[in-house]
Design an enzyme around this catalytic site. Structure first.
Site, PDB file in Angstrom:
ATOM      1  N   SER A  85       0.803  -1.219   0.000  1.00 46.18           N
ATOM      2  CA  SER A  85       0.000   0.000   0.000  1.00 46.18           C
ATOM      3  C   SER A  85       0.838   1.271   0.000  1.00 46.18           C
ATOM      4  O   SER A  85       0.287   2.373   0.057  1.00 46.18           O
ATOM      5  CB  SER A  85      -0.888  -0.002   1.241  1.00 46.18           C
ATOM      6  N   THR A 184      -2.115   3.240   4.107  1.00 39.72           N
ATOM      7  CA  THR A 184      -1.153   4.342   3.964  1.00 39.72           C
ATOM      8  C   THR A 184      -0.303   4.505   5.214  1.00 39.72           C
ATOM      9  O   THR A 184      -0.806   4.287   6.318  1.00 39.72           O
ATOM     10  CB  THR A 184      -1.952   5.664   3.799  1.00 39.72           C
ATOM     11  N   THR A 202       1.817   7.022   0.111  1.00 37.15           N
ATOM     12  CA  THR A 202       0.930   5.901  -0.219  1.00 37.15           C
ATOM     13  C   THR A 202       0.967   5.577  -1.702  1.00 37.15           C
ATOM     14  O   THR A 202       1.334   6.430  -2.524  1.00 37.15           O
ATOM     15  CB  THR A 202      -0.522   6.284   0.159  1.00 37.15           C
ATOM     16  N   ARG A 212      -6.520   8.757 -10.443  1.00 36.58           N
ATOM     17  CA  ARG A 212      -7.131   9.047  -9.133  1.00 36.58           C
ATOM     18  C   ARG A 212      -6.038   9.438  -8.107  1.00 36.58           C
ATOM     19  O   ARG A 212      -4.994   8.819  -8.010  1.00 36.58           O
ATOM     20  CB  ARG A 212      -7.872   7.804  -8.646  1.00 36.58           C
ATOM     21  N   THR A 235      -5.338   7.608   7.440  1.00 38.18           N
ATOM     22  CA  THR A 235      -5.170   6.436   6.587  1.00 38.18           C
ATOM     23  C   THR A 235      -6.555   5.902   6.280  1.00 38.18           C
ATOM     24  O   THR A 235      -7.507   6.178   7.001  1.00 38.18           O
ATOM     25  CB  THR A 235      -4.316   5.366   7.305  1.00 38.18           C
ATOM     26  N   GLY A 236      -6.665   5.155   5.194  1.00 42.33           N
ATOM     27  CA  GLY A 236      -7.971   4.594   4.862  1.00 42.33           C
ATOM     28  C   GLY A 236      -8.509   5.157   3.569  1.00 42.33           C
ATOM     29  O   GLY A 236      -7.743   5.585   2.702  1.00 42.33           O
TER      30      GLY A 236
HETATM   31  N1  GLY Z   1      -5.620   7.136   2.089  1.00 44.95           N
HETATM   32  C1  GLY Z   1      -4.965   6.932   0.880  1.00 44.95           C
HETATM   33  C2  GLY Z   1      -5.818   6.953  -0.295  1.00 44.95           C
HETATM   34  O1  GLY Z   1      -7.029   6.902  -0.218  1.00 44.95           O
HETATM   35  O2  GLY Z   1      -5.280   7.016  -1.373  1.00 44.95           O
END
Ligand code: GLY
Length: 322
Positions: A85, A184, A202, A212, A235-236
């Site tokens: 990740s 992340t 990340t 994206r 994170t998430g």
């Molecule tokens: N939290 C990292 C992402 O959504 O890319």
């Protein structure tokens, strides 16, 4: 007399149209952990935060600044092929390309960021160069890559055999890939004189749409530091964090008197109230305040964070909102 912090926090809550589900009498919230005054504190997301914290701590011990330390910390995760990740070994986008996002903030409030950068192992160090060597905060895509190459960063293949296999397996199942959640690394540190910096890096959601960009490189979303107050990282599922400018919100709540745990929880409450959720959605916040108090909180059970404090580096299970 009305307690000033309580008043400010209540006023902020009223102006933002929220209720505060916690008692704001103490700046150390229940659940927030304290460090001994004058000792460094490093907090980061997930279990890969343990070696990252250690690297950050060692950087401080060898005379590095807190900015050097947070960069050194997350570079460990970026170079680890076993972390699917972050950086090298990160899951690719739907077209099979690994694209990376990162940002960094220093105690002066300066910030640098890169998004959707390819073939560069250490986007956090490119983000630092953006901060230090350009008049800008953020570079994206090809421009970020060209800048990195000009600064001497080598182009490298970041798609490991394991990540490629995962992508091919997913592709064989369906042509239109759905994004998958991930872990992340966000890291916030304070040195012994109380200066605070942060870094976040990340590979973003696995199998994301090409182009994206998530919360991680967005100052205020994936990371925010205010040296007078503290720092926070997320994170998430980035879209949830971006829609609520989560890390900035955590720091602003702390500025107005909330302890780190209350601030993280209130930022998650904001997501729960404002953003339609599905079962895939997870967000975790970590926070550190100027007094060295720390906390983490998550939307759903399962988030852990690493804390290096009082000479101990350990993993803590974060409480969850849902
Ligand atoms: N939290 C990292 C992402 O959504 O890319």
């Amino acid at each position: 007399m009305i307690d000033r912090r309580k008043f400010l926090l209540s006023s902020l809550a009223a102006s933002l149209g929220v209720t505060l589900p916690y008692n704001v009498k103490s700046s150390v919230a229940p659940g927030s952990l304290s460090a001994a005054p004058g000792s460094p504190v490093i907090i980061s997301t997930w279990d890969h935060g343990i070696p990252a914290n250690e690297a950050a701590y060692q950087s401080l011990l060898s005379g590095g600044s807190i900015l050097d330390a947070v960069e050194a910390g997350v570079r460990i995760s970026e170079a680890d092929p076993d972390i699917g990740s972050v950086g090298y070994g990160g899951l690719p986008d739907a077209d099979g390309n690994v694209t990376l996002d990162a940002c960094i903030m220093d105690p002066s409030g300066d910030a640098g960021s890169v998004a959707c950068i390819k073939e560069i192992m250490h986007p956090i160090s490119v983000a630092r160069k953006v901060m230090e060597k350009t008049p800008h905060v953020m570079l994206v895509g090809e421009g970020a890559q060209k800048f990195a190459e000009k600064e001497g960063f080598p182009r490298e293949n970041l798609l490991t055999p394991r990540a490629k296999k995962a992508w091919e397996k997913e592709k064989a199942l369906k042509n239109n890939l759905s994004p998958v959640g991930h872990d992340t690394i966000g890291l916030v540190g304070m040195d012994k004189s109380g200066d605070i910096a942060g870094a976040c890096t990340t590979s973003g959601l696995g199998f994301k749409m090409p182009g994206r960009v998530g919360d991680s490189p967005i100052i205020g979303a994936g990371l925010y530091v205010d040296n007078e107050v503290g720092g926070a990282a997320a994170t998430g599922w980035g879209e949830l964090v971006m829609k609520t400018l989560g890390s900035f919100l955590v720091v602003e709540l702390m500025r107005n008197g909330a302890g780190p745990e209350e601030a993280c929880r209130e930022a998650l409450e904001r997501i729960r109230r404002k953003v339609p959720l599905d079962s895939e959605h997870q967000v975790g916040y970590i926070a550190l305040n100027k007094s060295g108090n720390t906390a983490g909180y998550c939307l759903r059970e399962g988030f852990e964070y690493a804390l290096h404090s009082n000479g101990k580096n350990h993993l803590i299970k974060a409480p969850s909102l849902l």
